[in-house]
Write a protein that holds these residues in place. Structure first.
Motif, PDB file in Angstrom:
ATOM      1  N   ALA A 130       0.829  -1.209   0.000  1.00 56.19           N
ATOM      2  CA  ALA A 130       0.000   0.000   0.000  1.00 56.19           C
ATOM      3  C   ALA A 130       0.860   1.254   0.000  1.00 56.19           C
ATOM      4  N   ILE A 131       0.458   2.248  -0.803  1.00 53.57           N
ATOM      5  CA  ILE A 131       1.151   3.534  -0.868  1.00 53.57           C
ATOM      6  C   ILE A 131       0.122   4.650  -0.737  1.00 53.57           C
ATOM      7  N   LYS A 132       0.603   5.860  -0.480  1.00 56.86           N
ATOM      8  CA  LYS A 132      -0.319   6.987  -0.428  1.00 56.86           C
ATOM      9  C   LYS A 132      -0.792   7.315  -1.846  1.00 56.86           C
ATOM     10  N   ALA A 133      -1.929   7.991  -1.951  1.00 58.65           N
ATOM     11  CA  ALA A 133      -2.452   8.373  -3.261  1.00 58.65           C
ATOM     12  C   ALA A 133      -1.486   9.346  -3.922  1.00 58.65           C
ATOM     13  N   PRO A 134      -1.089   9.106  -5.171  1.00 61.24           N
ATOM     14  CA  PRO A 134      -0.214  10.050  -5.873  1.00 61.24           C
ATOM     15  C   PRO A 134      -0.880  11.419  -5.975  1.00 61.24           C
ATOM     16  N   ASN A 135      -0.041  12.458  -6.066  1.00 58.00           N
ATOM     17  CA  ASN A 135      -0.588  13.810  -6.181  1.00 58.00           C
ATOM     18  C   ASN A 135      -1.443  13.967  -7.433  1.00 58.00           C
ATOM     19  N   ALA A 136      -0.968  13.387  -8.522  1.00 61.71           N
ATOM     20  CA  ALA A 136      -1.740  13.452  -9.764  1.00 61.71           C
ATOM     21  C   ALA A 136      -2.969  12.553  -9.637  1.00 61.71           C
ATOM     22  N   GLU A 137      -4.015  12.908 -10.343  1.00 70.20           N
ATOM     23  CA  GLU A 137      -5.239  12.100 -10.316  1.00 70.20           C
ATOM     24  C   GLU A 137      -5.047  10.883 -11.217  1.00 70.20           C
ATOM     25  N   ASP A 138      -4.286   9.964 -10.712  1.00 70.06           N
ATOM     26  CA  ASP A 138      -3.925   8.772 -11.471  1.00 70.06           C
ATOM     27  C   ASP A 138      -4.586   7.561 -10.828  1.00 70.06           C
ATOM     28  N   LEU A 139      -5.573   6.998 -11.511  1.00 69.60           N
ATOM     29  CA  LEU A 139      -6.301   5.852 -10.978  1.00 69.60           C
ATOM     30  C   LEU A 139      -5.583   4.538 -11.219  1.00 69.60           C
ATOM     31  N   SER A 140      -4.448   4.582 -11.891  1.00 73.57           N
ATOM     32  CA  SER A 140      -3.764   3.335 -12.228  1.00 73.57           C
ATOM     33  C   SER A 140      -3.219   2.631 -10.981  1.00 73.57           C
ATOM     34  N   TYR A 141      -3.086   3.360  -9.873  1.00 75.84           N
ATOM     35  CA  TYR A 141      -2.567   2.747  -8.651  1.00 75.84           C
ATOM     36  C   TYR A 141      -3.674   2.259  -7.718  1.00 75.84           C
ATOM     37  N   VAL A 142      -4.932   2.402  -8.126  1.00 77.28           N
ATOM     38  CA  VAL A 142      -6.049   1.948  -7.298  1.00 77.28           C
ATOM     39  C   VAL A 142      -6.363   0.498  -7.644  1.00 77.28           C
ATOM     40  N   ASN A 143      -6.230  -0.410  -6.671  1.00 78.59           N
ATOM     41  CA  ASN A 143      -6.489  -1.815  -6.940  1.00 78.59           C
ATOM     42  C   ASN A 143      -7.983  -2.127  -6.779  1.00 78.59           C
ATOM     43  N   ARG A 144      -8.326  -3.382  -6.924  1.00 79.28           N
ATOM     44  CA  ARG A 144      -9.738  -3.766  -6.924  1.00 79.28           C
ATOM     45  C   ARG A 144     -10.435  -3.514  -5.599  1.00 79.28           C
ATOM     46  N   LYS A 145      -9.662  -3.378  -4.534  1.00 83.77           N
ATOM     47  CA  LYS A 145     -10.251  -3.113  -3.230  1.00 83.77           C
ATOM     48  C   LYS A 145     -10.321  -1.622  -2.921  1.00 83.77           C
ATOM     49  N   GLY A 146     -10.013  -0.800  -3.934  1.00 81.73           N
ATOM     50  CA  GLY A 146     -10.125   0.643  -3.775  1.00 81.73           C
ATOM     51  C   GLY A 146      -8.967   1.277  -3.042  1.00 81.73           C
ATOM     52  N   LEU A 147      -7.872   0.539  -2.841  1.00 74.27           N
ATOM     53  CA  LEU A 147      -6.694   1.050  -2.154  1.00 74.27           C
ATOM     54  C   LEU A 147      -5.589   1.345  -3.155  1.00 74.27           C
ATOM     55  N   HIS A 148      -4.775   2.341  -2.853  1.00 77.19           N
ATOM     56  CA  HIS A 148      -3.618   2.640  -3.705  1.00 77.19           C
ATOM     57  C   HIS A 148      -2.482   1.693  -3.348  1.00 77.19           C
ATOM     58  N   SER A 149      -1.878   1.098  -4.355  1.00 79.52           N
ATOM     59  CA  SER A 149      -0.815   0.129  -4.077  1.00 79.52           C
ATOM     60  C   SER A 149       0.101  -0.023  -5.279  1.00 79.52           C
ATOM     61  N   LEU A 150       1.238  -0.635  -5.007  1.00 79.71           N
ATOM     62  CA  LEU A 150       2.138  -1.118  -6.046  1.00 79.71           C
ATOM     63  C   LEU A 150       1.997  -2.634  -6.102  1.00 79.71           C
ATOM     64  N   ASN A 151       1.930  -3.189  -7.304  1.00 82.77           N
ATOM     65  CA  ASN A 151       1.858  -4.638  -7.475  1.00 82.77           C
ATOM     66  C   ASN A 151       3.263  -5.122  -7.805  1.00 82.77           C
ATOM     67  N   CYS A 152       3.846  -5.908  -6.908  1.00 84.48           N
ATOM     68  CA  CYS A 152       5.258  -6.287  -7.002  1.00 84.48           C
ATOM     69  C   CYS A 152       5.385  -7.739  -7.442  1.00 84.48           C
ATOM     70  N   LEU A 153       6.084  -7.952  -8.531  1.00 80.43           N
ATOM     71  CA  LEU A 153       6.303  -9.286  -9.085  1.00 80.43           C
ATOM     72  C   LEU A 153       7.646  -9.810  -8.602  1.00 80.43           C
ATOM     73  N   MET A 154       7.651 -10.982  -7.959  1.00 80.89           N
ATOM     74  CA  MET A 154       8.894 -11.525  -7.413  1.00 80.89           C
ATOM     75  C   MET A 154       9.025 -13.008  -7.699  1.00 80.89           C
ATOM     76  N   VAL A 155      10.266 -13.449  -7.772  1.00 85.56           N
ATOM     77  CA  VAL A 155      10.614 -14.859  -7.927  1.00 85.56           C
ATOM     78  C   VAL A 155      11.606 -15.201  -6.834  1.00 85.56           C
ATOM     79  N   CYS A 156      11.447 -16.367  -6.205  1.00 84.98           N
ATOM     80  CA  CYS A 156      12.416 -16.778  -5.191  1.00 84.98           C
ATOM     81  C   CYS A 156      12.839 -18.225  -5.412  1.00 84.98           C
ATOM     82  N   ASP A 157      13.925 -18.615  -4.744  1.00 84.24           N
ATOM     83  CA  ASP A 157      14.387 -19.996  -4.801  1.00 84.24           C
ATOM     84  C   ASP A 157      13.812 -20.764  -3.620  1.00 84.24           C
ATOM     85  N   ALA A 158      14.263 -21.995  -3.413  1.00 78.41           N
ATOM     86  CA  ALA A 158      13.682 -22.860  -2.394  1.00 78.41           C
ATOM     87  C   ALA A 158      13.969 -22.373  -0.978  1.00 78.41           C
ATOM     88  N   ARG A 159      14.977 -21.517  -0.805  1.00 82.36           N
ATOM     89  CA  ARG A 159      15.290 -20.971   0.520  1.00 82.36           C
ATOM     90  C   ARG A 159      14.625 -19.627   0.767  1.00 82.36           C
TER      91      ARG A 159
END
Length: 348
Positions: free
Chosen positions: A154-183
């Motif tokens: 979750a992040i604060k709402a950007p100053n610009a009126e940019d709805l691209s950061y609003v997720n399906r639950k109506g919260l502003h967020s970054l969607n982070c894609l990660m890959v990890c190994d077995a550890r």
């Protein structure tokens, strides 16, 4: 005559001109227990970071009260692990809240610069085989080079009126894609995607996809959940398993893929600035993305130093605004053939 505001220094106003460097806090004066409870890491780990980042944090300055690398790192670790610019933490190391903020920015930038050094897939054949062997040892799933998933911060709402950061639950967020190994070591981390993007769209646009579609990893695959499309290099679970082999495949897939969920919980429990317990990250999307990536780098370094917190109890508000998703159906006949061959060869 008026004094130009540009030369005012909040630390100078607080402490006067008697101190030329802000190194009054000494690591050797406190116990490891205090360092871990206040800054999240023991003494030797902090010394390692000073050696690693010191050159980047000693940039030329016109100010007489330059903050030492050691103090900058303590300030940043205090924020990453607590999630707030607490006055008492600044007081403990002798700097103001404004200087705490500058320290976080400096250390974050230095860690992000080193992300390729600590977050990457293995390249030599022996290391790749070791990666596969470790995954196979978890639940008998062969050929796995990593497990992939997305998590929202979750992040604060950007100053610009940019709805691209609003997720399906109506919260502003970054969607982070990660890959990890077995550890739980991160092999890839893309932390900048707007929260409105579904996981499958993030993966389609990610550098990770370009990396795997270039056939650099044609002798193995990633494991992803049902929010992603089945691909030749990405094995997903079967939507409706019918045969014993399909059930065994899904069970092995789930047990192996669970590593990434544990990794997400580990990162959030160690770096409380990401878990929402102190509110959202109060930065622009770009700066928030850098803070997340800096925490990812520290996560890998901590595992490299044997600081594994998987066995630690989870605390705080770890529930994140994760997205609901629909089952993704693949239209890739070659990917379907590879998964079917995997079923017949290893799970029948």
């Amino acid at each position: 005559m008026a004094v130009p505001i540009a030369v005012l220094d909040c630390d100078l106003l607080l402490y006067g001109r008697g101190h030329r460097t802000l190194d009054r806090f000494k690591l050797d004066d406190v116990t490891d227990e205090y360092l871990v409870s206040t800054y999240g890491f023991p003494r030797q780990f902090i010394y390692y970071l000073v050696d690693l980042l010191g050159a980047s944090l000693c940039r030329p300055t016109q100010r007489s009260r330059a903050i030492s690398p050691e103090t900058q790192i303590l300030a940043a670790l205090g924020f990453y692990t607590s999630g707030s610019f607490q006055t008492r933490m600044g007081d403990a190391i002798g700097i103001s809240q404004a200087s705490m903020s500058r320290c976080v920015a400096n250390v974050t930038e230095a860690l992000v610069e080193r992300a390729p050094q600590f977050i990457h897939f293995p390249e030599d054949e022996a290391a790749v085989q070791s990666l596969k062997d470790d995954f196979y040892g978890l639940a008998g799933m062969p050929g796995v080079l990593g497990v992939v998933d997305c998590t929202h911060v979750a992040i604060k709402a950007p100053n610009a009126e940019d709805l691209s950061y609003v997720n399906r639950k109506g919260l502003h967020s970054l969607n982070c894609l990660m890959v990890c190994d077995a550890r739980g070591v991160l092999l890839s981390a893309e932390t900048h995607w707007p929260g409105s993007l579904p996981d499958c769209t993030v993966l389609q646009q990610a550098a990770l996809t370009s990396q795997f579609e270039s056939e650099l990893h044609k002798d193995g695959w990633l494991l992803g959940d049902s929010s992603f499309f089945l691909q030749t290099w990405l094995m997903t679970p079967l939507h409706i398993p019918e045969t014993p082999a399909e059930y065994r495949y899904n069970m092995a897939h789930s047990a192996t893929h669970n590593v990434i969920e544990r990794t997400f919980r580990t990162i959030r429990s160690r770096f409380r600035c990401l878990d929402g317990s102190k509110g959202t990250l109060q930065y622009s999307p770009e700066k928030s993305s850098h803070i997340i990536l800096a925490c990812c780098v520290l996560h890998n370094i901590s595992l490299e130093h044997g600081l594994d917190v998987w066995s630690s109890p989870a605390t705080g508000h770890l529930e994140q605004p994760e997205e609901d998703y629909e089952q993704m159906e693949s239209m890739d006949s070659e990917a379907c053939r590879i998964r079917q061959e995997l079923l017949l060869t290893h799970f029948s």
